[in-house]
Design a protein around this motif. Structure first.
Motif, PDB file in Angstrom:
ATOM      1  N   UNK A  52       5.794   6.599  -5.999  1.00 61.50           N
ATOM      2  CA  UNK A  52       4.906   7.141  -7.033  1.00 61.50           C
ATOM      3  C   UNK A  52       4.887   8.665  -6.934  1.00 61.50           C
ATOM      4  N   UNK A  53       5.694   9.347  -7.772  1.00 58.58           N
ATOM      5  CA  UNK A  53       5.716  10.809  -7.725  1.00 58.58           C
ATOM      6  C   UNK A  53       4.438  11.435  -8.261  1.00 58.58           C
ATOM      7  N   UNK A  54       3.634  10.687  -9.004  1.00 59.96           N
ATOM      8  CA  UNK A  54       2.371  11.205  -9.530  1.00 59.96           C
ATOM      9  C   UNK A  54       1.337  11.290  -8.400  1.00 59.96           C
ATOM     10  N   UNK A  55       1.191  10.188  -7.636  1.00 59.23           N
ATOM     11  CA  UNK A  55       0.244  10.153  -6.507  1.00 59.23           C
ATOM     12  C   UNK A  55       0.885  10.665  -5.218  1.00 59.23           C
ATOM     13  N   UNK A  56       2.184  10.957  -5.261  1.00 53.67           N
ATOM     14  CA  UNK A  56       2.955  11.410  -4.088  1.00 53.67           C
ATOM     15  C   UNK A  56       2.862  10.394  -2.948  1.00 53.67           C
ATOM     16  N   UNK A  57       3.124   9.110  -3.284  1.00 53.39           N
ATOM     17  CA  UNK A  57       3.056   8.050  -2.276  1.00 53.39           C
ATOM     18  C   UNK A  57       4.334   7.226  -2.253  1.00 53.39           C
ATOM     19  N   UNK A  58       4.603   6.676  -1.065  1.00 54.23           N
ATOM     20  CA  UNK A  58       5.667   5.692  -0.862  1.00 54.23           C
ATOM     21  C   UNK A  58       5.004   4.489  -0.221  1.00 54.23           C
ATOM     22  N   UNK A  59       5.092   3.346  -0.880  1.00 56.82           N
ATOM     23  CA  UNK A  59       4.479   2.118  -0.389  1.00 56.82           C
ATOM     24  C   UNK A  59       5.587   1.127  -0.069  1.00 56.82           C
ATOM     25  N   UNK A  60       5.572   0.614   1.164  1.00 57.47           N
ATOM     26  CA  UNK A  60       6.548  -0.395   1.571  1.00 57.47           C
ATOM     27  C   UNK A  60       5.802  -1.681   1.889  1.00 57.47           C
ATOM     28  N   UNK A  61       6.168  -2.751   1.195  1.00 55.67           N
ATOM     29  CA  UNK A  61       5.509  -4.042   1.359  1.00 55.67           C
ATOM     30  C   UNK A  61       6.464  -5.030   2.012  1.00 55.67           C
ATOM     31  N   UNK A  62       6.050  -5.604   3.141  1.00 54.21           N
ATOM     32  CA  UNK A  62       6.821  -6.636   3.831  1.00 54.21           C
ATOM     33  C   UNK A  62       6.361  -7.976   3.292  1.00 54.21           C
ATOM     34  N   UNK A  63       7.269  -8.676   2.624  1.00 55.44           N
ATOM     35  CA  UNK A  63       6.906  -9.903   1.936  1.00 55.44           C
ATOM     36  C   UNK A  63       6.485 -10.991   2.909  1.00 55.44           C
ATOM     37  N   UNK A  64       7.224 -11.209   3.988  1.00 54.44           N
ATOM     38  CA  UNK A  64       6.900 -12.272   4.947  1.00 54.44           C
ATOM     39  C   UNK A  64       5.533 -12.050   5.589  1.00 54.44           C
ATOM     40  N   UNK A  65       5.189 -10.788   5.870  1.00 52.85           N
ATOM     41  CA  UNK A  65       3.912 -10.470   6.510  1.00 52.85           C
ATOM     42  C   UNK A  65       2.781 -10.310   5.489  1.00 52.85           C
ATOM     43  N   UNK A  66       3.134 -10.256   4.197  1.00 53.67           N
ATOM     44  CA  UNK A  66       2.153 -10.047   3.129  1.00 53.67           C
ATOM     45  C   UNK A  66       1.311  -8.800   3.408  1.00 53.67           C
ATOM     46  N   UNK A  67       2.012  -7.718   3.771  1.00 54.51           N
ATOM     47  CA  UNK A  67       1.325  -6.468   4.086  1.00 54.51           C
ATOM     48  C   UNK A  67       2.086  -5.286   3.485  1.00 54.51           C
ATOM     49  N   UNK A  68       1.322  -4.237   3.144  1.00 55.25           N
ATOM     50  CA  UNK A  68       1.894  -3.028   2.578  1.00 55.25           C
ATOM     51  C   UNK A  68       1.384  -1.816   3.355  1.00 55.25           C
ATOM     52  N   UNK A 176       2.124  -1.426  -8.380  1.00 55.37           N
ATOM     53  CA  UNK A 176       0.968  -1.540  -7.484  1.00 55.37           C
ATOM     54  C   UNK A 176       1.314  -2.549  -6.392  1.00 55.37           C
ATOM     55  N   UNK A 177       0.682  -2.455  -5.199  1.00 52.77           N
ATOM     56  CA  UNK A 177       0.920  -3.470  -4.173  1.00 52.77           C
ATOM     57  C   UNK A 177       0.594  -4.864  -4.719  1.00 52.77           C
ATOM     58  N   UNK A 178       1.401  -5.868  -4.361  1.00 52.63           N
ATOM     59  CA  UNK A 178       1.146  -7.220  -4.870  1.00 52.63           C
ATOM     60  C   UNK A 178      -0.242  -7.721  -4.484  1.00 52.63           C
ATOM     61  N   UNK A 179      -0.838  -8.514  -5.362  1.00 53.30           N
ATOM     62  CA  UNK A 179      -2.160  -9.078  -5.081  1.00 53.30           C
ATOM     63  C   UNK A 179      -2.086  -9.970  -3.855  1.00 53.30           C
ATOM     64  N   UNK A 180      -3.130  -9.900  -3.017  1.00 52.77           N
ATOM     65  CA  UNK A 180      -3.206 -10.733  -1.833  1.00 52.77           C
ATOM     66  C   UNK A 180      -2.546 -10.130  -0.612  1.00 52.77           C
ATOM     67  N   UNK A 181      -1.895  -8.965  -0.750  1.00 51.13           N
ATOM     68  CA  UNK A 181      -1.272  -8.293   0.386  1.00 51.13           C
ATOM     69  C   UNK A 181      -2.302  -7.376   1.049  1.00 51.13           C
ATOM     70  N   UNK A 182      -2.281  -7.322   2.381  1.00 47.55           N
ATOM     71  CA  UNK A 182      -3.137  -6.392   3.123  1.00 47.55           C
ATOM     72  C   UNK A 182      -2.510  -5.005   3.019  1.00 47.55           C
ATOM     73  N   UNK A 183      -3.329  -3.997   2.682  1.00 49.81           N
ATOM     74  CA  UNK A 183      -2.817  -2.645   2.465  1.00 49.81           C
ATOM     75  C   UNK A 183      -3.330  -1.722   3.565  1.00 49.81           C
TER      76      UNK A 183
END
Length: 194
Positions: A52-68, A176-183
């Motif tokens: 997200x170049x607007x918010x200047x963020x990089x979000x990495x979500x691990x699907x197996x762990x359901x975490x971002x 956006x981070x997927x619903x149900x993932x811990x952020x």
């Protein structure tokens, strides 16, 4: 996006790795594990990366762990090809860029750049064969590489090629981070607020 690996008697195809960018420049990218075609295994979604170049963020979500994990998006400092060409002479890598000209991929004009490399003796990268060259076919209009071929010094190659291109605006939920993932928000500004 379709991936294929060529050479060393091994071919793998990966269909369905989605890449999307909205009108604000926010990017959704899937990272899938791919397997040799002969294994009969289906590709598996491992990570989702949100830029997200607007918010200047990089979000990495691990699907197996359901975490971002959300981090600050740093300015790019890599070795991105530029139209000027010329060598990069920073040990242990010695890189040279050359134009491959222009072409059309999926009806989109692209410009090609080849980066060739050599490594100092004794340098290993992630226990993989060193890369001999990278071919990028870049769309200035879409601001994305539509095709990338990575050729290794052992003669094998991996190709990533964009297919099923759509210019329609992606669903806003993709960036956006997927619903149900811990952020876990690790941005420096978020840590300073607590």
């Amino acid at each position: 996006m379709r991936h294929s690996q060529i050479g060393r008697d091994q071919t793998a195809h990966l269909d369905g790795a989605l890449v999307a960018r909205d009108n604000q420049g926010r990017v959704y990218r899937e990272v899938r594990r791919w397997f040799p075609t002969s294994s009969g295994l289906q590709s598996r979604l491992d990570y989702i990366v949100l830029l997200d170049p607007v918010a200047h963020t990089r979000t990495e979500c691990k699907v197996a762990a359901r975490s971002c994990t959300i981090a600050n998006l740093d300015s790019p400092s890599g070795i991105r090809p530029s139209p000027s060409g010329g060598p990069f002479d920073t040990a242990p890598f010695y890189l040279h860029r050359a134009s491959l000209g222009s072409d059309i991929i999926e009806g989109i004009p692209v410009d090609g750049t080849r980066i060739t490399s050599s490594l100092d003796a004794g340098v290993f990268v992630n226990n993989e064969a060193p890369v001999a060259s990278l071919d990028f076919w870049h769309s200035t209009d879409l601001e994305i590489d539509l095709s990338v071929t990575r050729t290794y010094k052992d003669g094998s190659a991996k190709k990533i090629h964009l297919v099923d291109l759509s210019r329609s605006e992606p669903d806003s939920s993709l960036v956006k981070p997927p619903q149900g993932f811990v952020v876990d928000d690790q941005r420096s500004s978020a840590r300073n607020e607590h």
